[in-house]
Design an enzyme around this catalytic site. Sequence first.
Site, PDB file in Angstrom:
ATOM      1  N   CYS A 105       0.842  -1.196   0.000  1.00  0.00           N
ATOM      2  CA  CYS A 105       0.000   0.000   0.000  1.00  0.00           C
ATOM      3  C   CYS A 105       0.883   1.254   0.000  1.00  0.00           C
ATOM      4  O   CYS A 105       2.026   1.232   0.452  1.00  0.00           O
ATOM      5  CB  CYS A 105      -0.884  -0.027   1.244  1.00  0.00           C
ATOM      6  SG  CYS A 105      -2.157   1.250   1.276  1.00  0.00           S
TER       7      CYS A 105
ATOM      8  N   ASP B  14       0.430   3.634   1.880  1.00  0.00           N
ATOM      9  CA  ASP B  14       0.365   4.151   3.251  1.00  0.00           C
ATOM     10  C   ASP B  14       1.763   4.487   3.788  1.00  0.00           C
ATOM     11  O   ASP B  14       2.685   3.664   3.699  1.00  0.00           O
ATOM     12  CB  ASP B  14      -0.302   3.085   4.145  1.00  0.00           C
ATOM     13  CG  ASP B  14      -0.694   3.637   5.492  1.00  0.00           C
ATOM     14  OD1 ASP B  14       0.218   4.070   6.235  1.00  0.00           O
ATOM     15  OD2 ASP B  14      -1.898   3.646   5.808  1.00  0.00           O
TER      16      ASP B  14
ATOM     17  N   ARG C 132       2.953   4.559   6.631  1.00  0.00           N
ATOM     18  CA  ARG C 132       3.438   3.804   7.789  1.00  0.00           C
ATOM     19  C   ARG C 132       4.059   2.459   7.409  1.00  0.00           C
ATOM     20  O   ARG C 132       4.605   1.768   8.262  1.00  0.00           O
ATOM     21  CB  ARG C 132       2.286   3.584   8.774  1.00  0.00           C
ATOM     22  CG  ARG C 132       1.709   4.890   9.306  1.00  0.00           C
ATOM     23  CD  ARG C 132       0.354   4.671   9.961  1.00  0.00           C
ATOM     24  NE  ARG C 132      -0.646   4.233   8.991  1.00  0.00           N
ATOM     25  CZ  ARG C 132      -1.908   3.919   9.296  1.00  0.00           C
ATOM     26  NH1 ARG C 132      -2.300   3.978  10.549  1.00  0.00           N
ATOM     27  NH2 ARG C 132      -2.752   3.534   8.360  1.00  0.00           N
TER      28      ARG C 132
ATOM     29  N   HIS D 146      -1.979  -4.377   5.098  1.00  0.00           N
ATOM     30  CA  HIS D 146      -1.610  -3.943   6.454  1.00  0.00           C
ATOM     31  C   HIS D 146      -2.827  -3.578   7.283  1.00  0.00           C
ATOM     32  O   HIS D 146      -3.918  -3.346   6.750  1.00  0.00           O
ATOM     33  CB  HIS D 146      -0.662  -2.740   6.363  1.00  0.00           C
ATOM     34  CG  HIS D 146      -1.310  -1.504   5.812  1.00  0.00           C
ATOM     35  ND1 HIS D 146      -1.818  -0.509   6.606  1.00  0.00           N
ATOM     36  CD2 HIS D 146      -1.564  -1.126   4.544  1.00  0.00           C
ATOM     37  CE1 HIS D 146      -2.334   0.437   5.843  1.00  0.00           C
ATOM     38  NE2 HIS D 146      -2.204   0.093   4.591  1.00  0.00           N
TER      39      HIS D 146
ATOM     40  N   CYS E 289      -5.890  -0.047   7.285  1.00  0.00           N
ATOM     41  CA  CYS E 289      -5.703   0.445   5.907  1.00  0.00           C
ATOM     42  C   CYS E 289      -6.890   1.337   5.505  1.00  0.00           C
ATOM     43  O   CYS E 289      -8.032   0.885   5.488  1.00  0.00           O
ATOM     44  CB  CYS E 289      -5.573  -0.739   4.946  1.00  0.00           C
ATOM     45  SG  CYS E 289      -5.307  -0.234   3.234  1.00  0.00           S
TER      46      CYS E 289
END
Length: 239
Positions: free
Chosen positions: A60, A62, A64, A119, A122
Amino acid sequence: MPVKDPSKVVPAAPAESAEAAMKHIVDGFLRFHTEVFPEQQELFKKLATAQKPRAMFITCADSRIVPELITQSSPGDLFVTRNVGNVVPPYGQMNGGVSSAIEYAVLALGVHHIIICGHSDCGAMRAVLNPHSLDKMPTVAAWLRHAEVARTVIEDNCSCGSEHESMQLLTKENVIAQLHHLRTHPSVASRLAAGQLHIHGWIYDIETSQIEAYDAASDRFLPLTAGESIPSATPRGRY
Ligand SMILES: [Zn+2]
């Protein structure tokens, strides 16, 4: 089921000014250039003209999720492709970045492993559960249609008691769906049939750093632990 609207999620950290944000990034680069790079000059000299990554890593976008950090990899080790929801469009539906990266990784770089990593927490999965939150984001909505199969699977087969449970199941089903999509790409299908390529479906938990990996043999996600055989989503080769 009650779900949070991703367009209304407040960032966890206090907001810094736009100028301070960019300064932080440039200062980081300068530290890398003057302190980190000189210590690894040999590695970068070797990488200057060639790459031979150990694996392709699809995850992703993302912020993090940092593939090199969570796998303790170095530059040159992972061929990374990131997008909203760690989606792999089925072959032929979209000649976009993910499809071309897969073809390049398999045919030009000859990677032996492709990892699809979802993850916890999400935002893309939350949006799949709550499609109306994307009414003003038509591009994201169109992209996440490739994850709708996962929502249908859990809606038809599970009676989740909470958003947390729905999110956990959806995140897993999405990884399984994207593994299926991955196998529709001719370069992948051919190398899988030949037993030359291995595919893996992971879920990374941001809060605990645990990874669960899809095990095709038992059709379950199993924790990645030391000393045991690595769970794999790879079908048996035929040639
Ligand atoms: Zn995500």
